[in-house]
Design a protein around this motif. Structure first.
Motif, mmCIF file in Angstrom:
data_model
loop_
_atom_site.group_PDB
_atom_site.id
_atom_site.type_symbol
_atom_site.label_atom_id
_atom_site.label_comp_id
_atom_site.label_asym_id
_atom_site.label_seq_id
_atom_site.Cartn_x
_atom_site.Cartn_y
_atom_site.Cartn_z
ATOM 1 N N SER A 1 34.599 38.974 41.869
ATOM 2 C CA SER A 1 35.025 37.779 41.019
ATOM 3 C C SER A 1 34.664 38.023 39.492
ATOM 4 O O SER A 1 35.250 37.246 38.665
ATOM 5 C CB SER A 1 34.172 36.616 41.527
ATOM 6 N N SER A 2 33.894 39.065 39.069
ATOM 7 C CA SER A 2 33.556 39.207 37.773
ATOM 8 C C SER A 2 34.586 40.243 36.923
ATOM 9 O O SER A 2 34.807 41.175 37.578
ATOM 10 C CB SER A 2 32.070 39.427 37.596
ATOM 11 N N ASP A 3 34.742 39.915 35.768
ATOM 12 C CA ASP A 3 35.537 40.948 35.003
ATOM 13 C C ASP A 3 34.634 42.046 34.780
ATOM 14 O O ASP A 3 35.394 43.383 34.614
ATOM 15 C CB ASP A 3 35.778 40.384 33.711
ATOM 16 N N GLU B 1 31.563 37.122 47.867
ATOM 17 C CA GLU B 1 33.063 36.585 47.956
ATOM 18 C C GLU B 1 34.087 37.993 48.444
ATOM 19 O O GLU B 1 34.892 37.709 49.082
ATOM 20 C CB GLU B 1 33.918 36.510 46.533
ATOM 21 N N SER C 1 33.053 29.185 45.136
ATOM 22 C CA SER C 1 33.255 29.350 43.578
ATOM 23 C C SER C 1 33.742 30.820 43.078
ATOM 24 O O SER C 1 34.679 31.059 42.486
ATOM 25 C CB SER C 1 31.944 29.014 42.950
ATOM 26 N N LYS C 2 33.137 31.746 43.846
ATOM 27 C CA LYS C 2 33.508 33.237 43.489
ATOM 28 C C LYS C 2 34.804 33.507 43.854
ATOM 29 O O LYS C 2 35.648 34.408 42.973
ATOM 30 C CB LYS C 2 32.307 34.198 44.108
ATOM 31 N N ARG D 1 37.289 31.564 44.243
ATOM 32 C CA ARG D 1 38.239 30.925 43.227
ATOM 33 C C ARG D 1 38.483 31.750 42.096
ATOM 34 O O ARG D 1 39.637 31.802 41.228
ATOM 35 C CB ARG D 1 37.864 29.512 43.052
ATOM 36 N N LYS D 2 37.164 32.048 41.559
ATOM 37 C CA LYS D 2 37.173 32.783 40.142
ATOM 38 C C LYS D 2 37.965 34.168 40.250
ATOM 39 O O LYS D 2 38.609 34.659 39.245
ATOM 40 C CB LYS D 2 35.721 33.154 39.775
ATOM 41 N N SER E 1 41.644 33.645 40.068
ATOM 42 C CA SER E 1 41.996 33.117 38.720
ATOM 43 C C SER E 1 42.339 34.262 37.944
ATOM 44 O O SER E 1 43.095 34.459 37.172
ATOM 45 C CB SER E 1 40.917 32.187 38.213
ATOM 46 N N ASN E 2 41.237 35.482 38.073
ATOM 47 C CA ASN E 2 41.125 36.564 37.243
ATOM 48 C C ASN E 2 42.276 37.357 37.629
ATOM 49 O O ASN E 2 42.975 37.969 36.986
ATOM 50 C CB ASN E 2 39.825 37.243 37.584
ATOM 51 N N GLU F 1 45.626 36.011 36.185
ATOM 52 C CA GLU F 1 45.481 36.438 34.714
ATOM 53 C C GLU F 1 46.083 37.767 34.454
ATOM 54 O O GLU F 1 46.757 37.923 33.480
ATOM 55 C CB GLU F 1 44.065 35.977 34.107
#
Length: 763
Positions: free
Chosen positions: A175-177, A458, A495-496, A498-499, A502-503, A506
């Motif tokens: 989930s993280s960039d 996630e 939450s993770k 969904r993030k 979204s990433n 993008e």
């Protein structure tokens, strides 16, 4: 009727044409690419298309790396069935094939499917070269972080190959960039290509996936047991506060918070002569972590799983190598009350009945269904398997990893493959699995996936859900206990996910038209593609390997290539030679060899009485022996008294003349070894010499070894006994009363000696 891919290296009528797969393959042929595609939509086919194109145009070899042996065999079977090349040129490399055999096979293979650890070892030992490899696929690419073997292989590949290109494939990159960026950097990825279930060219292949969340109340009896455990936590938190290490917001303290405090305390240990309160705090924290885990099991798993955990804790407390934390907990009044309650309580977590009802309902409505029940812990998987087996019509099987522990034997990879085949055939209709079934394995399309508990990751959550809805509609059910950690994990995972989505969107929206349009002609398809977002630009000059101007050489023991020290030495430009060494782990010159032990290994060798024998061999074989202790928790391992460790270190240095060095991690160890080798080989002009062999122990050492092999007798007590009685024979003949006259031999040790020597042998 579906249309099929047409390509000289792909057998006719074997691979269905799918527009999104061609689109992704086209992007992956432009530059090294990370392909993100939902589970069950054919990531392996994208890999096939890219491999076939590279082989036809450039020749050489192509490689597919996958994390486990079952995955390797699964991929190999697919490529042999669909690729139009001789089967003997499609090879599998795993640890079960000897290094010599792999070296020979490498010369003739065109498609190599392997576990990454095998390839890493073969590169380090110079059995293979990646020079003529024209493509590598990294399966489950999200693993390419930290010291995982993918990172080193990618680095060597782009350093040595004539025409490098790689493909990373995953359903869930994170989930993280930062996580995505680390994966891309590790694999030298320059672009990301994403397909989601909402894309128009993917939608025709997506089946409906119904997700249900069932919230369950925790029974009062289980709340009472939880309250007893919380009283233990409150007491330990209070003691921590008294020592100067308060825990704030105790009700919501997480495991991450506790591990953070543990790291801080270990840092204080390294900072010189710490106060005794630091040792006490570390031991208290070990108790808190154990009890906190017991609370989580009570809330989310059930009382049978808690019984198993408490039994293991009690076994640890009673063992010679058991930690002080486990021994103190075993004597705690509230813990003893918990154990007593568990004996008298027949209640089980209500989740168990939900699992039986949901699975039975699924199989009654669809008798040919396949169901996977996921559980975080093996104990829970064992409990669920037994409970489901009692229900008529349910044929469950437990599916866990390879590691074994107290009263819990793991499954070999061969057994795992056999179970999956039996699940496919219908011998079993329910797979009760831990995390081992989350990733990539060729498990048949499953009608129902049931989470016994939510998970905060996630990546793992997405992989679990991906086990259903592949070839037809699927269903996912997640059980959540109200007011417990289940709910925290539920919200964290949502939450993770969904993030991450979204990433990914993008990234996808930032991709203009691609340059490579040859893919449509090559595979007989017309597709509309988009280009990809470039994440990294590489400067060839900055990527070059450090030169070994001083021609430093280090001989590395074969067993040490499991650590990342050898990898770091190679990165630093050191010329390494891998051999099987009788003495030491690293040879730096004709007079210096080093033994490396991480903190756990050091303490384990001390407990098992192997340490002094290894140090003795090292000191007799080399003029200037070195011991490297790696890691930051030496005084926090397995509850060993700090005085025992200080005494051992003193003996190693003073009695054996061995120099002791401390390093933070494998990279730090490699830097130290390189500097010592440079000093010896460059400054002192010494050669690297493998003369070291295990010297035959002298008679006194052999005598000490015989006596110290008796349980509870260390080297010092053995020497005292031999000095007092004069020979091994006299020690063995000594009575209980005579033994008590020896320094450092108390009633317990004397009784143990007499029991072992005087008891009748029975087997």
């Amino acid at each position: 009727m579906p249309e099929y891919i047409k390509h000289p290296l792909i057998k006719a009528d074997t691979v269905e044409q799918r527009l999104y797969q061609l689109d992704l393959a086209g992007k992956a042929l432009d530059v090294s690419t990370l392909v993100v595609l939902p589970t069950g939509l054919g990531k392996t086919v994208v890999c096939l298309l890219v491999m076939a194109s590279r082989l036809e145009k450039l020749g050489g070899k192509v490689m597919v790396l996958s994390p486990t042996k079952p995955l390797v065999e699964q991929h190999a079977s697919f490529f042999k069935n669909v690729m139009n090349i001789p089967e003997e040129e499609v090879l599998t490399f795993t640890g079960s094939i000897s290094p010599e055999k792999r070296s020979e096979l490498w010369k003739t293979g065109k498609v190599i499917i392997s576990t990454p650890q095998v390839i890493e070892n073969d590169i380090l030992t110079k059995r293979i070269s990646l020079e003529n490899v024209t493509h590598i696929t990294f399966d489950e690419a999200h693993r390419a972080v930290g010291n995982y073997a993918y990172t080193y292989i990618a680095e060597k590949y782009f350093e040595t190959a004539k025409n490098p290109l790689c493909l990373g494939i995953t359903a869930s990159p994170g989930s993280s960039d930062e996580k995505i960026a680390e994966v891309c950097e590790s694999l030298h990825i320059e672009s990301v290509a994403v397909k989601t279930e909402s894309d128009s060219d993917v939608k025709p292949y997506i089946h409906k996936k119904e997700i249900e969340w069932k919230r369950i109340n925790l029974p009062d009896e289980m709340k009472e047991i939880k309250d007893l455990l919380n009283k233990v936590l409150e007491d330990r938190y209070k003691k921590l506060t008294e020592l100067g290490y308060p825990i704030y917001n105790k009700r919501f303290v997480s495991k991450k918070d506790l591990l953070g405090l543990q790291t801080k305390l270990q840092g204080e240990l390294r900072g010189g002569m710490p106060d005794t309160s630091v040792y006490s705090a570390i031991s208290l924290l070990a108790e808190i972590l154990k009890v906190s885990h017991a609370v989580e099991i009570t809330e989310t798993q059930g009382l049978e799983a808690l019984r198993m955990y408490m039994e293991r804790l009690d076994n640890e407390a009673g063992s010679k190598s058991g930690s002080k934390a486990s021994k103190r907990l075993a004597e705690d009044l509230y813990i003893r009350q918990v154990v007593h309650r568990l004996k008298d309580c027949d209640l089980e977590h209500p989740k168990l009945e939900y699992v039986k009802d949901i699975v039975l309902n699924e199989l009654e409505n669809k008798p040919h269904s396949r169901v996977i029940v996921f559980a975080n812990y093996r104990d829970t998987a064992e409990m669920l398997t037994k409970a489901l087996a009692e229900v008529e019509g349910i044929r469950p099987v437990r599916f866990v990893g390879q590691a074994s522990k107290y009263k819990d034997k793991g499954l070999t990879q061969k057994q795992q493959v056999e179970i999956i085949e039996q699940f496919k055939a219908g011998d079993y209709n329910v797979l009760v699995a831990t995390s081992v079934a989350e990733e990539g394995l060729d498990i048949p399309s499953t009608d129902l996936v049931l989470f016994y508990e939510p998970i905060p990751s996630e990546i793992r959550s997405i992989q679990r859900k991906g086990r259903t809805g592949r070839k037809h509609e699927g269903r996912v059910v997640v059980l959540v206990t109200k007011g417990t950690r289940d709910e925290g994990y539920y919200w964290s995972s949502l939450s993770k996910e969904r993030k991450m989505q979204s990433n990914m969107k993008e990234l996808q929206s930032a991709m203009p038209a691609r340059k490579n349009n040859s893919i449509e002609e090559e595979f007989m398809l017309d597709s509309n593609g988009k280009d990809q977002k470039t994440l990294f630009e590489y400067d060839d000059n900055n990527e070059s390997k450090p030169e070994n101007k001083d021609n430093i050489k280090i001989v590395v023991d074969q067993r040490e290539i499991r650590s990342s020290v050898a990898r770091s030495l190679d990165r630093n430009g050191v010329e390494i030679t891998v051999k099987t060494l009788e003495v030491g782990d690293y040879i730096l010159s004709d007079r210096i060899a080093a033994e490396r032990k991480d903190t756990q290994d050091f303490v384990g060798s001390l407990i098992e009485q192997k340490l002094f024998e290894q140090i003795s061999n090292l000191s007799r074989a080399y003029e200037k022996p070195i011991l490297i202790i790696e890691g930051e928790s030496l005084f926090n391992c397995r509850g060993i008294n700090p005085n025992a460790i200080h005494g051992t270190l003193s003996s190693i240095s003073l009695d054996f003349g061995v120099s002791i060095f401390y390093t933070r991690d494998p990279e730090d160890t490699a830097a130290l070894l390189q500097q010592v080798a440079k000093r010896e080989q460059v400054d002192e002009k010494r050669e690297v010499n493998m003369h070291g062999k295990k010297a035959a122990a002298m008679l006194p050492q052999q005598q000490e070894y015989v006596v110290s092999s008796i349980s509870d007798i260390g080297p010092k007590a053995a020497r005292n006994l031999l000095k007092h009685f004069g020979s091994v024979e006299n020690v063995m003949k000594a009575s209980y009363e005579e033994l008590l006259d020896v320094n450092n031999v108390g009633p317990k040790t004397a009784a143990k000696i007499r029991e072992i020597i005087g008891s009748e042998y029975k087997r």
